[in-house]
Design a protein around this motif. Sequence first.
Motif, PDB file in Angstrom:
ATOM      1  N   LEU A 459       0.837  -1.204   0.000  1.00  0.00           N
ATOM      2  CA  LEU A 459       0.000   0.000   0.000  1.00  0.00           C
ATOM      3  C   LEU A 459       0.876   1.259   0.000  1.00  0.00           C
ATOM      4  CD1 LEU A 459      -2.780   1.307   0.138  1.00  0.00           C
ATOM      5  CD2 LEU A 459      -2.731   1.097   2.610  1.00  0.00           C
ATOM      6  N   LYS A 485      -5.405   7.295   0.091  1.00  0.00           N
ATOM      7  CA  LYS A 485      -4.593   6.114   0.404  1.00  0.00           C
ATOM      8  C   LYS A 485      -3.849   6.312   1.714  1.00  0.00           C
ATOM      9  CE  LYS A 485      -3.545   3.719  -3.878  1.00  0.00           C
ATOM     10  NZ  LYS A 485      -2.624   3.625  -4.986  1.00  0.00           N
ATOM     11  N   GLN A 488      -5.815   5.404   4.494  1.00  0.00           N
ATOM     12  CA  GLN A 488      -5.837   3.939   4.669  1.00  0.00           C
ATOM     13  C   GLN A 488      -4.583   3.459   5.393  1.00  0.00           C
ATOM     14  OE1 GLN A 488      -6.777   3.213   0.314  1.00  0.00           O
ATOM     15  NE2 GLN A 488      -7.092   1.182   1.137  1.00  0.00           N
TER      16      GLN A 488
END
Length: 542
Positions: A459, A485, A488
């Motif tokens: 990620l 992102k 996240q």
Amino acid sequence: MEIDVQTLIFEFIGGLGIFLLGIKYMGDGLQKSAGDRLREILDRFTSNPFLGVLAGIVVTILIQSSSGTTVLTVGLVSAGFMTLRQAIGVIMGANIGTTVTAFIIGIDVGAYSLPILAIGALMIFFFKHQKVTAIGQVVFGFGSLFYGLELMSSGMKPLRSLEAFQELTLSMSEHSVLGVVIGVLFTVIVQSSSATIGILQGLYSEGAIRLDAALPVLFGDNIGTTITAIIASLGATVAARRAAAVHVIFNLVGTTVFLLLLHPFTQYVMFLQEKLMLNAEMTIAFAHGSFNILNTIVQFPFIGLLAWMVTKLVPGKDTTIEYKPKHLDPIFIQQSSALALDQAKAEIVRMGEYAYQGMEETSLYLSTNQTKHAEMALQIEGALNSLDRSITDYLIDISGGSLSEFESAKHTVLMDTVRDIERIGDHFENVVELIDYKISNKVVITDRAQEDLNNMFDLTMSTVKQAIKALDTGNREEALAVVQKEDQIDKMERSYRKKHIIRMNEGDCSVSAGIVFVDIISNLERIGDHAVNIAEAVLEDH
């Protein structure tokens, strides 16, 4: 005459040990007092092969090891700091520099080796100043070198009267190739050509070996010393393997030429001995020096050919990391600051791509434990630092001109972005060190934890990649996706931390594994923060 074999062997191997320790200590001390200048010397003075030869001589004298210089050069070539042609010059110079040890041995200081040792030890133990202790190390190393030699030569004294040894040296005089083989083997075992030469000097001064038998051994140890470079280049880049191959070819060719000219070369050495009234040790030192200097003179014009030859011998694409910037031409600053800013941006995007590559290598290191990935990641980190300096200097030069409001805003964004990318490098370097710690302390990370780390790595990497893309294209959507992102990543870090504490409480996971795990994910989270900074700068820019 009865020979005490035990004393002979003990004095010889003990002396050899002290001698090798001395060389290492001398090299370490010199390196500490010369500091990081070694790399600078190599980087700055290798613009042409002739300067490369000089740089090779200087650095080898400073670290007392031609293999050390070759290994340093191999590193610089694979880091893209130096071309293969420049490296060939340095390797030739290293061969000349290594003969200095033999000349030092030729100065008969043996009788004073113990007081020299004592002075070195005093400097190391009673002075807190770093420079003084570094010089103390050099002095101590110098003393050990001679003390080791004294021990070795007293161990070798009885050899002259040994029937078998006399026969061996006789056959070495007749079959010079045998001498070369002995020189190669011994140097490969001891990993130091200076030690082999030292022993040769001892034997020659004891009258246990004739000059025409000693010279081929001397040629052979030049081949043996290349083994360190070969070992250093295994698993390294193509460029590094080529540099090692050059070292081998250079010494093989030199030995072959001089074996064919052994008779005239022996006459020449005897002539020197007579005219300069050299003692036995100095005679060998002069022979060694002459061999390496003449070898360099003979092969110097063929550097291009050598480079071509090893490129054919060691095929493959050169994967070098370019430390030097590609887009920062100062001419743009005078012409137009807008153009210069575009150049700086192009260089920053390139730097960002390196940062992503460094993370990739770090991730591979985590999953495979193969050191080549760690080395690559650390090299990339070095490239990032180097580019950071170059780009920042370039941007400072741009700000010297007159910038419009829009350009000024862009300038600020680029300054910040460079810093963010450089910090990403620092964080993946931290992760590499954590993995090193994990491997050397045999820390076991559970499969579940490993899976979590891999997920978080994936990620974070895709976030960095997207941030660089947003910077390159100026695309708002890309930049917004990065911001999401990163959110996240933060959530992932929090949940993984919790899961991890549960694992530790249940006893699935050791405390040291816990520390490694938490430190890695917090470094990844910080990388995410820097990626967002880059993306936010893109959003502000529009």
